[in-house]
Design an enzyme around this catalytic site. Structure first.
Site, short mmCIF file in Angstrom:
data_model
loop_
_atom_site.label_atom_id
_atom_site.label_comp_id
_atom_site.label_asym_id
_atom_site.label_seq_id
_atom_site.Cartn_x
_atom_site.Cartn_y
_atom_site.Cartn_z
N PRO A 2 -93.53 53.40 -90.43
CA PRO A 2 -93.35 54.96 -90.18
C PRO A 2 -93.30 55.54 -91.52
O PRO A 2 -92.90 54.87 -92.47
CB PRO A 2 -92.28 54.99 -89.33
CG PRO A 2 -91.20 53.84 -89.92
CD PRO A 2 -92.23 52.83 -90.27
N GLU A 3 -93.84 56.91 -91.42
CA GLU A 3 -93.50 57.75 -92.66
C GLU A 3 -92.33 58.48 -92.18
O GLU A 3 -91.78 58.64 -91.11
CB GLU A 3 -94.94 58.40 -92.68
CG GLU A 3 -96.06 57.61 -92.88
CD GLU A 3 -96.37 57.13 -94.09
OE1 GLU A 3 -95.72 57.38 -95.08
OE2 GLU A 3 -97.16 56.24 -93.90
N LYS A 51 -86.79 56.13 -93.86
CA LYS A 51 -87.11 55.58 -92.53
C LYS A 51 -86.10 55.28 -91.41
O LYS A 51 -86.42 54.70 -90.35
CB LYS A 51 -88.23 54.79 -92.80
CG LYS A 51 -89.35 55.16 -93.93
CD LYS A 51 -90.09 53.89 -93.94
CE LYS A 51 -91.10 54.42 -95.17
NZ LYS A 51 -92.00 53.21 -95.36
N ASN A 186 -97.08 54.00 -96.08
CA ASN A 186 -98.45 53.53 -96.72
C ASN A 186 -99.46 54.39 -96.67
O ASN A 186 -100.57 54.73 -97.47
CB ASN A 186 -98.99 52.31 -96.10
CG ASN A 186 -99.84 51.29 -96.93
OD1 ASN A 186 -99.78 51.28 -97.88
ND2 ASN A 186 -100.76 50.46 -96.15
N ARG A 272 -99.67 45.28 -98.72
CA ARG A 272 -100.01 46.50 -98.31
C ARG A 272 -101.62 46.52 -98.27
O ARG A 272 -102.26 46.41 -99.51
CB ARG A 272 -99.43 47.71 -98.94
CG ARG A 272 -97.80 47.45 -98.66
CD ARG A 272 -97.44 47.29 -97.44
NE ARG A 272 -96.00 47.55 -97.35
CZ ARG A 272 -95.48 48.41 -97.13
NH1 ARG A 272 -95.93 49.39 -96.93
NH2 ARG A 272 -94.12 48.57 -97.25
#
Ligand SMILES: [Zn+2]
Length: 282
Positions: A2-3, A51, A186, A272
Protein backbone atom coordinates in the site's frame (compact mmCIF):
# COMPACT_ATOMS: atom_id res chain seq x y z
CA UNK A 1 2.40 -2.73 -1.07
CA UNK A 2 0.00 0.00 0.00
CA UNK A 3 1.01 3.61 -0.31
CA UNK A 4 0.71 6.02 2.59
CA UNK A 5 -2.22 7.81 0.96
CA UNK A 6 -4.25 4.54 0.99
CA UNK A 7 -3.47 4.01 4.67
CA UNK A 8 -4.40 7.63 5.43
CA UNK A 9 -7.79 7.09 3.75
CA UNK A 10 -8.32 3.80 5.57
CA UNK A 11 -7.62 5.53 8.88
CA UNK A 12 -10.10 8.30 8.08
CA UNK A 13 -12.79 5.71 7.33
CA UNK A 14 -12.09 3.76 10.53
CA UNK A 15 -12.00 6.96 12.57
CA UNK A 16 -15.43 8.03 11.28
CA UNK A 17 -16.88 4.65 12.27
CA UNK A 18 -15.09 3.86 15.54
CA UNK A 19 -13.54 6.90 17.20
CA UNK A 20 -14.82 7.48 20.76
CA UNK A 21 -17.16 4.50 20.40
CA UNK A 22 -17.42 1.56 22.80
CA UNK A 23 -16.60 -1.80 21.22
CA UNK A 24 -19.46 -4.23 21.70
CA UNK A 25 -17.71 -7.21 20.08
CA UNK A 26 -14.23 -8.00 18.84
CA UNK A 27 -12.99 -11.03 16.94
CA UNK A 28 -9.30 -11.46 16.13
CA UNK A 29 -8.92 -14.31 13.66
CA UNK A 30 -5.19 -14.69 14.11
CA UNK A 31 -3.87 -17.46 16.37
CA UNK A 32 -1.97 -15.28 18.83
CA UNK A 33 -5.01 -13.13 19.64
CA UNK A 34 -7.88 -15.55 18.98
CA UNK A 35 -9.06 -15.48 22.60
CA UNK A 36 -8.62 -11.75 23.15
CA UNK A 37 -11.88 -9.90 23.84
CA UNK A 38 -11.78 -6.10 23.81
CA UNK A 39 -15.53 -5.58 24.15
CA UNK A 40 -16.34 -2.81 26.60
CA UNK A 41 -13.23 -0.85 25.65
CA UNK A 42 -13.49 2.51 23.95
CA UNK A 43 -11.63 3.48 20.79
CA UNK A 44 -9.63 6.56 21.73
CA UNK A 45 -7.91 7.29 18.41
CA UNK A 46 -7.16 5.93 14.95
CA UNK A 47 -3.74 6.94 13.66
CA UNK A 48 -1.95 6.18 10.38
CA UNK A 49 1.85 5.98 10.71
CA UNK A 50 3.47 5.54 7.33
CA UNK A 51 1.87 2.32 6.13
CA UNK A 52 0.85 1.17 9.60
CA UNK A 53 -2.63 1.62 11.09
CA UNK A 54 -2.94 2.08 14.84
CA UNK A 55 -6.36 1.76 16.51
CA UNK A 56 -5.96 2.69 20.16
CA UNK A 57 -8.41 1.48 22.80
CA UNK A 58 -8.73 2.09 26.52
CA UNK A 59 -11.01 1.19 29.38
CA UNK A 60 -12.86 3.49 31.72
CA UNK A 61 -14.56 6.21 29.78
CA UNK A 62 -17.66 8.18 30.74
CA UNK A 63 -19.74 6.04 28.42
CA UNK A 64 -18.42 2.80 29.86
CA UNK A 65 -18.91 4.09 33.40
CA UNK A 66 -22.54 4.93 32.71
CA UNK A 67 -23.15 1.35 31.58
CA UNK A 68 -21.21 -0.27 34.40
CA UNK A 69 -23.11 -2.06 37.22
CA UNK A 70 -23.79 0.32 40.11
CA UNK A 71 -21.59 -1.08 42.93
CA UNK A 72 -18.41 -1.39 40.85
CA UNK A 73 -17.63 1.73 38.87
CA UNK A 74 -15.51 1.29 35.76
CA UNK A 75 -11.79 1.70 36.40
CA UNK A 76 -10.42 5.17 35.93
CA UNK A 77 -8.80 5.90 32.62
CA UNK A 78 -5.08 5.24 32.73
CA UNK A 79 -3.23 6.38 29.64
CA UNK A 80 -0.47 3.89 30.41
CA UNK A 81 -2.73 0.85 30.26
CA UNK A 82 -4.28 1.26 26.82
CA UNK A 83 -3.89 -1.19 23.97
CA UNK A 84 -3.19 -0.63 20.29
CA UNK A 85 -4.68 -2.75 17.53
CA UNK A 86 -1.91 -2.65 14.95
CA UNK A 87 -2.58 -3.65 11.35
CA UNK A 88 -0.64 -3.49 8.11
CA UNK A 89 -2.45 -3.82 4.79
CA UNK A 90 0.50 -5.40 2.93
CA UNK A 91 -0.60 -6.56 -0.54
CA UNK A 92 -4.37 -7.12 -0.48
CA UNK A 93 -5.46 -5.90 2.94
CA UNK A 94 -8.46 -3.63 3.38
CA UNK A 95 -10.71 -2.43 6.19
CA UNK A 96 -14.39 -2.16 5.32
CA UNK A 97 -17.18 -0.60 7.38
CA UNK A 98 -20.66 -2.09 7.63
CA UNK A 99 -23.92 -1.01 9.24
CA UNK A 100 -25.78 -3.36 11.58
CA UNK A 101 -26.91 -6.49 9.74
CA UNK A 102 -25.29 -5.43 6.47
CA UNK A 103 -23.91 -8.24 4.33
CA UNK A 104 -20.10 -8.32 3.95
CA UNK A 105 -18.78 -7.64 0.47
CA UNK A 106 -15.90 -10.10 0.88
CA UNK A 107 -16.00 -13.75 2.00
CA UNK A 108 -15.93 -14.28 5.74
CA UNK A 109 -12.90 -16.57 5.60
CA UNK A 110 -10.77 -13.64 4.44
CA UNK A 111 -11.64 -11.63 7.57
CA UNK A 112 -8.75 -11.26 10.03
CA UNK A 113 -10.25 -8.77 12.48
CA UNK A 114 -13.79 -7.71 13.36
CA UNK A 115 -14.50 -4.66 15.54
CA UNK A 116 -18.15 -3.87 16.28
CA UNK A 117 -19.82 -0.93 18.01
CA UNK A 118 -23.54 -0.54 18.65
CA UNK A 119 -24.06 0.74 15.11
CA UNK A 120 -21.04 -0.16 12.96
CA UNK A 121 -18.77 -3.10 12.24
CA UNK A 122 -15.26 -2.68 10.87
CA UNK A 123 -13.88 -5.79 9.17
CA UNK A 124 -10.23 -6.11 8.23
CA UNK A 125 -9.88 -8.50 5.28
CA UNK A 126 -6.60 -10.11 4.19
CA UNK A 127 -4.54 -7.96 6.53
CA UNK A 128 -0.85 -8.63 6.15
CA UNK A 129 -0.45 -8.21 9.87
CA UNK A 130 -2.79 -7.88 12.84
CA UNK A 131 -1.63 -7.73 16.44
CA UNK A 132 -2.55 -6.08 19.72
CA UNK A 133 0.20 -4.45 21.75
CA UNK A 134 0.34 -2.11 24.74
CA UNK A 135 0.02 1.46 23.47
CA UNK A 136 3.09 2.26 25.56
CA UNK A 137 5.17 -0.06 23.33
CA UNK A 138 4.01 1.34 19.97
CA UNK A 139 7.56 2.53 19.43
CA UNK A 140 8.66 -1.06 18.97
CA UNK A 141 6.42 -1.13 15.86
CA UNK A 142 6.71 2.32 14.38
CA UNK A 143 9.66 3.83 16.24
CA UNK A 144 12.04 2.98 13.39
CA UNK A 145 10.05 4.99 10.85
CA UNK A 146 11.47 8.15 9.37
CA UNK A 147 9.38 11.34 9.21
CA UNK A 148 5.84 10.57 8.08
CA UNK A 149 4.87 12.36 4.86
CA UNK A 150 1.25 12.55 6.04
CA UNK A 151 1.90 12.88 9.75
CA UNK A 152 2.13 15.81 12.13
CA UNK A 153 5.86 15.12 12.52
CA UNK A 154 6.72 15.62 8.84
CA UNK A 155 10.26 17.00 8.63
CA UNK A 156 11.53 17.51 5.07
CA UNK A 157 15.11 18.30 6.05
CA UNK A 158 15.41 15.19 8.23
CA UNK A 159 13.97 13.09 5.38
CA UNK A 160 16.57 14.57 3.03
CA UNK A 161 19.40 13.85 5.46
CA UNK A 162 18.18 10.27 5.86
CA UNK A 163 17.90 9.74 2.10
CA UNK A 164 21.42 11.02 1.48
CA UNK A 165 22.95 8.97 4.30
CA UNK A 166 23.57 6.16 1.79
CA UNK A 167 24.42 8.04 -1.44
CA UNK A 168 25.07 4.86 -3.48
CA UNK A 169 21.53 3.55 -2.94
CA UNK A 170 19.27 3.55 -6.03
CA UNK A 171 16.83 6.44 -5.71
CA UNK A 172 13.73 4.20 -5.86
CA UNK A 173 14.98 1.93 -3.06
CA UNK A 174 15.98 4.92 -0.93
CA UNK A 175 12.45 6.34 -1.32
CA UNK A 176 10.92 2.96 -0.41
CA UNK A 177 12.96 2.61 2.78
CA UNK A 178 10.50 3.59 5.51
CA UNK A 179 13.39 4.44 7.84
CA UNK A 180 14.26 7.38 5.56
CA UNK A 181 10.75 8.74 5.21
CA UNK A 182 7.48 6.93 5.82
CA UNK A 183 4.60 6.51 3.42
CA UNK A 184 5.94 5.85 -0.07
CA UNK A 185 5.33 2.57 -1.89
CA UNK A 186 6.35 1.34 -5.30
CA UNK A 187 3.92 3.51 -7.27
CA UNK A 188 5.31 6.72 -5.82
CA UNK A 189 8.93 5.51 -6.04
CA UNK A 190 8.53 4.95 -9.79
CA UNK A 191 6.44 8.01 -10.53
CA UNK A 192 8.65 10.38 -8.53
CA UNK A 193 11.70 9.09 -10.40
CA UNK A 194 9.94 9.87 -13.68
CA UNK A 195 8.83 13.31 -12.54
CA UNK A 196 12.41 14.21 -11.54
CA UNK A 197 13.80 12.85 -14.82
CA UNK A 198 16.02 10.19 -13.23
CA UNK A 199 16.00 6.42 -13.62
CA UNK A 200 14.94 4.46 -10.54
CA UNK A 201 18.41 2.84 -10.48
CA UNK A 202 20.30 6.12 -10.24
CA UNK A 203 22.28 6.44 -7.01
CA UNK A 204 20.48 9.01 -4.87
CA UNK A 205 23.75 10.81 -4.23
CA UNK A 206 24.06 11.56 -7.96
CA UNK A 207 20.69 13.17 -8.61
CA UNK A 208 20.51 16.93 -9.02
CA UNK A 209 18.65 18.82 -6.31
CA UNK A 210 17.41 15.97 -4.08
CA UNK A 211 15.62 18.60 -1.98
CA UNK A 212 13.14 19.00 -4.84
CA UNK A 213 12.58 15.26 -4.86
CA UNK A 214 11.51 15.38 -1.20
CA UNK A 215 9.27 18.40 -1.82
CA UNK A 216 7.68 16.61 -4.78
CA UNK A 217 7.11 13.44 -2.73
CA UNK A 218 5.27 15.49 -0.11
CA UNK A 219 3.18 17.30 -2.72
CA UNK A 220 2.31 14.17 -4.70
CA UNK A 221 1.14 12.12 -1.72
CA UNK A 222 -0.63 15.08 -0.10
CA UNK A 223 -2.76 15.88 -3.17
CA UNK A 224 -3.67 12.19 -3.42
CA UNK A 225 -4.60 11.61 0.21
CA UNK A 226 -8.17 12.82 -0.24
CA UNK A 227 -8.73 11.61 -3.80
CA UNK A 228 -10.85 8.47 -4.12
CA UNK A 229 -8.54 7.20 -6.88
CA UNK A 230 -4.81 7.95 -6.92
CA UNK A 231 -3.72 9.94 -9.96
CA UNK A 232 -0.18 11.10 -10.69
CA UNK A 233 -0.63 12.34 -14.26
CA UNK A 234 -3.60 14.63 -13.59
CA UNK A 235 -5.25 13.23 -16.71
CA UNK A 236 -9.03 12.71 -16.75
CA UNK A 237 -10.77 9.43 -16.09
CA UNK A 238 -10.14 6.76 -18.72
CA UNK A 239 -6.59 8.08 -19.40
CA UNK A 240 -3.49 6.68 -17.67
CA UNK A 241 -3.25 7.67 -14.00
CA UNK A 242 0.47 6.89 -13.90
CA UNK A 243 3.35 8.07 -16.08
CA UNK A 244 5.32 4.83 -15.99
CA UNK A 245 4.16 2.49 -13.19
CA UNK A 246 2.77 -0.73 -14.67
CA UNK A 247 3.10 0.61 -18.25
CA UNK A 248 5.84 -1.64 -19.70
CA UNK A 249 5.86 -1.50 -23.50
CA UNK A 250 3.36 1.36 -23.65
CA UNK A 251 4.19 4.78 -25.07
CA UNK A 252 5.57 7.42 -22.73
CA UNK A 253 2.86 10.05 -22.25
CA UNK A 254 5.44 12.80 -22.77
CA UNK A 255 7.63 11.60 -25.63
CA UNK A 256 6.12 8.39 -27.03
CA UNK A 257 9.16 6.19 -26.29
CA UNK A 258 8.30 2.70 -25.07
CA UNK A 259 8.36 2.33 -21.29
CA UNK A 260 10.95 -0.18 -20.04
CA UNK A 261 10.85 -2.34 -16.95
CA UNK A 262 12.99 -4.61 -14.83
CA UNK A 263 13.59 -5.72 -11.26
CA UNK A 264 15.63 -3.83 -8.71
CA UNK A 265 16.89 -4.98 -5.34
CA UNK A 266 18.37 -8.06 -3.79
CA UNK A 267 16.68 -11.21 -2.56
CA UNK A 268 13.20 -12.55 -3.28
CA UNK A 269 11.43 -10.37 -0.70
CA UNK A 270 13.33 -7.21 -1.45
CA UNK A 271 12.94 -7.15 -5.22
CA UNK A 272 10.79 -4.42 -6.74
CA UNK A 273 9.52 -3.87 -10.25
CA UNK A 274 10.70 -0.66 -11.81
CA UNK A 275 9.43 1.19 -14.86
CA UNK A 276 10.98 4.13 -16.68
CA UNK A 277 11.07 6.04 -19.94
CA UNK A 278 14.56 5.65 -21.49
CA UNK A 279 14.27 9.09 -23.12
CA UNK A 280 12.77 11.18 -20.32
CA UNK A 281 14.80 9.57 -17.54
CA UNK A 282 18.59 9.67 -17.65
ZN1 LIG B 1 9.43 9.82 -22.27
Amino acid sequence: MPEGDSVYKAAAKLRAALDQQVLTRTDFRVPAFATLDLSGQTVTSVVPRGKHLLIRVAEGTDIAAADAPAPTPAPASDPGSGLTIHSHLKMEGVWQIYGAGERWRKPSYLARGVLSTATKTAVGFELGLLEVVPTASEDSIVGHLGPDLLGPDWDASLALTNLLSDPARPVALALLDQRNLAGLGNVFANELSFLRGVRPHTPIGEIADPKRLVALAFKAITVNKDRPIRNLTGLPRGKPRYWVHGRRGEACLRCGTRIESDQLGTGPTDTRSMWWCPSCQK
